[in-house]
Design an enzyme around this catalytic site. Structure first.
Site, PDB file in Angstrom:
ATOM      1  N   LYS A  52     -55.420  -1.843  -3.656  1.00  0.00           N
ATOM      2  CA  LYS A  52     -56.522  -0.953  -2.847  1.00  0.00           C
ATOM      3  C   LYS A  52     -56.017  -0.559  -1.516  1.00  0.00           C
ATOM      4  O   LYS A  52     -56.065   0.616  -1.062  1.00  0.00           O
ATOM      5  CB  LYS A  52     -57.507  -1.841  -2.804  1.00  0.00           C
ATOM      6  CG  LYS A  52     -58.520  -2.163  -3.989  1.00  0.00           C
ATOM      7  CD  LYS A  52     -59.765  -3.089  -3.957  1.00  0.00           C
ATOM      8  CE  LYS A  52     -60.234  -3.284  -5.273  1.00  0.00           C
ATOM      9  NZ  LYS A  52     -61.577  -4.052  -5.530  1.00  0.00           N
ATOM     10  N   GLN A  96     -64.282  -8.130  -1.587  1.00  0.00           N
ATOM     11  CA  GLN A  96     -63.795  -8.489  -2.736  1.00  0.00           C
ATOM     12  C   GLN A  96     -64.466  -9.773  -3.304  1.00  0.00           C
ATOM     13  O   GLN A  96     -64.697 -10.873  -2.781  1.00  0.00           O
ATOM     14  CB  GLN A  96     -62.129  -8.873  -2.582  1.00  0.00           C
ATOM     15  CG  GLN A  96     -61.261  -8.991  -3.722  1.00  0.00           C
ATOM     16  CD  GLN A  96     -61.134  -7.666  -4.762  1.00  0.00           C
ATOM     17  OE1 GLN A  96     -61.417  -6.802  -4.375  1.00  0.00           O
ATOM     18  NE2 GLN A  96     -61.400  -7.884  -6.010  1.00  0.00           N
ATOM     19  N   ASP A 119     -68.652   0.057  -3.046  1.00  0.00           N
ATOM     20  CA  ASP A 119     -68.585  -0.692  -4.179  1.00  0.00           C
ATOM     21  C   ASP A 119     -69.826  -0.371  -5.232  1.00  0.00           C
ATOM     22  O   ASP A 119     -70.056  -0.687  -6.392  1.00  0.00           O
ATOM     23  CB  ASP A 119     -68.363  -2.271  -3.982  1.00  0.00           C
ATOM     24  CG  ASP A 119     -67.162  -2.750  -4.537  1.00  0.00           C
ATOM     25  OD1 ASP A 119     -66.463  -2.110  -5.151  1.00  0.00           O
ATOM     26  OD2 ASP A 119     -66.678  -3.645  -4.011  1.00  0.00           O
TER      27      ASP A 119
HETATM   28  N1  GUN Z   1     -63.832  -8.177  -8.161  1.00  0.00           N
HETATM   29  C1  GUN Z   1     -63.577  -7.693  -9.562  1.00  0.00           C
HETATM   30  N2  GUN Z   1     -63.930  -6.036  -9.607  1.00  0.00           N
HETATM   31  C2  GUN Z   1     -64.279  -5.948  -8.430  1.00  0.00           C
HETATM   32  C3  GUN Z   1     -64.832  -4.718  -7.780  1.00  0.00           C
HETATM   33  O1  GUN Z   1     -64.736  -3.493  -8.355  1.00  0.00           O
HETATM   34  N3  GUN Z   1     -65.078  -4.715  -6.716  1.00  0.00           N
HETATM   35  C4  GUN Z   1     -65.093  -5.917  -5.761  1.00  0.00           C
HETATM   36  N4  GUN Z   1     -65.287  -6.000  -4.398  1.00  0.00           N
HETATM   37  N5  GUN Z   1     -64.766  -7.135  -6.198  1.00  0.00           N
HETATM   38  C5  GUN Z   1     -64.171  -7.023  -7.603  1.00  0.00           C
END
Ligand code: GUN
Length: 283
Positions: A52, A96, A119
Site C-alpha cells: 500500500k 491494518q 477503508d
Molecule cells: N485486512 C485485510 N483486508 C484489509 C483491508 O482492506 N483494510 C484493512 N485496514 N485491513 C485489512
C-alpha cells in the site's frame, strides 16, 4: 472463459489517480496524504502495508506508516488516531486489520474521523453504504464492482452468491450488489448446504481463506467467479479459495489469484484517498 485482469485494471486506475494528483497539486496545492497504522508482527499485514505504501508513493501521495508493537495499549492507539484526525496533511487513515486480541477493533474504528475513513469501516460510512448514500466504500468490494463495470457484467436481477460474511468483504459486497439491483445471498460458516447456494448463482464471490473451497461441481455452467481469497500454501505458492484449474472450464469469467481482486483493493485505496483529498475543506 475470459480472465478478469485485475492487475491491468489496477494499473490503469493508478495511472489515472497519478494524473489527478498532479492536477490537484497544480490547481489547489494539495498533496493527498494517507496514514497507515500497523500493529504487531503479522507477516501478511506487514506485506500488505508495504504494498500500500509503495502504491501511494508511486502516485505521488504523502504517506506515513505508524508501526506499533504488539503490546501497545488501546489508549495509545486511540491517542495516535486522534492526533492523525487533527493533522491537516492527512486525508485518509487506515488501521491494518486484524488487530491483536487485547484490542477492541470496533472501538478503534469508531475513533477514526469518518471523513478520513478511506477503508469505509466506520459505522457512519457503513450506514451510508446500506442506504445508498455517498460514502467511503470498503476497498475490496469496491474493486470487485469496478471489475464488473469494466467487463460489462450486468448485475440487475442476477443471482449472486457471496461466500463469507465479514465486515470487510461479504457484508459491504452484499450492500453494493443490492444497490445495483442484484438478488443477493450471503453464505457463511453456519450455512447448511453451501453448494446448493453456489450452484444456483449467476455470480459467485468468495473470500474466506480456504484453498480449493469452490470446486467445479459447485459452479453453474457460464457463471462468473470472483476469488477474493489469498492463501499461501506450504510450498510458497499463492492461491485463492477457488480450485482455479477445474472451475475455469465451467465459467464465463473468472479472476486469477494473484492478479485479480488483490491489486484492485490497493487501487481502490488510492481512489478513496484521492476522493478524501478532493473534499478537503478550504481553510
Ligand atoms: N485486512 C485485510 N483486508 C484489509 C483491508 O482492506 N483494510 C484493512 N485496514 N485491513 C485489512
Amino acid at each position: 472463459m475470459q480472465l478478469i485482469d485485475g492487475k491491468s485494471l489496477a494499473q490503469q486506475t493508478q495511472a489515472q489517480v497519478a494524473k489527478e494528483v498532479e492536477l490537484l497539486k497544480q490547481t489547489r496545492n494539495i498533496v493527498p496524504g494517507l496514514a497507515v497504522i500497523l500493529i504487531g508482527d503479522d507477516p501478511a499485514s506487514h506485506a500488505y502495508v508495504k504494498m500500500k505504501a509503495k502504491a501511494c508513493e508511486k502516485v505521488g501521495f504523502y504517506a506515513i506508516t505508524h508501526s506499533m508493537p504488539e503490546t501497545i495499549s488501546q489508549e495509545e492507539i486511540i491517542a495516535t488516531i486522534e492526533m492523525i484526525n487533527d493533522n491537516p496533511r492527512i486525508d485518509g487513515i487506515l488501521v491494518q486489520l486484524p488487530l491483536p486480541s487485547h484490542i477492541d477493533t470496533d472501538k478503534i474504528i469508531e475513533v477514526i474521523d469518518p471523513k478520513k475513513d478511506v477503508d469505509g469501516f466506520h459505522p457512519y460510512n457503513v450506514g451510508r453504504l446500506v442506504t445508498k448514500l455517498d460514502c467511503f466504500v470498503p476497498c475490496t468490494p469496491l474493486g470487485v464492482m469496478k471489475m464488473f463495470e469494466k467487463y460489462e457484467i450486468d448485475l440487475q436481477g442476477k443471482d449472486v452468491c457471496i461466500v463469507g460474511a465479514s465486515n470487510i468483504v461479504g457484508k459491504p459486497m452484499a450492500s453494493l450488489l443490492l444497490n445495483a439491483d442484484a438478488t443477493v445471498t450471503v453464505t457463511h460458516i453456519h450455512t447448511k448446504d453451501l453448494a446448493a447456494h453456489t450452484r444456483s448463482a449467476d455470480i459467485v464471490i468468495v473470500g474466506v481463506g480456504k484453498p480449493n473451497l469452490i470446486t467445479k461441481e459447485m459452479v453453474k455452467e457460464g457463471a462468473v467467479v470472483i476469488d477474493i481469497g489469498i492463501n499461501r500454501l506450504d510450498d510458497g505458492k499463492l492461491v485463492g479459495d477457488v480450485d482455479f484449474d477445474s472451475v475455469q472450464e465451467q465459467c464465463s469469467f473468472i479472476t486469477p489469484v494473484p492478479g485479480g481482486a488483490g491489486p484492485m483493493t490497493i487501487a481502490m485505496l488510492l481512489e478513496n484517498t484521492l476522493k478524501a483529498a478532493k473534499s478537503r475543506e478550504i481553510l
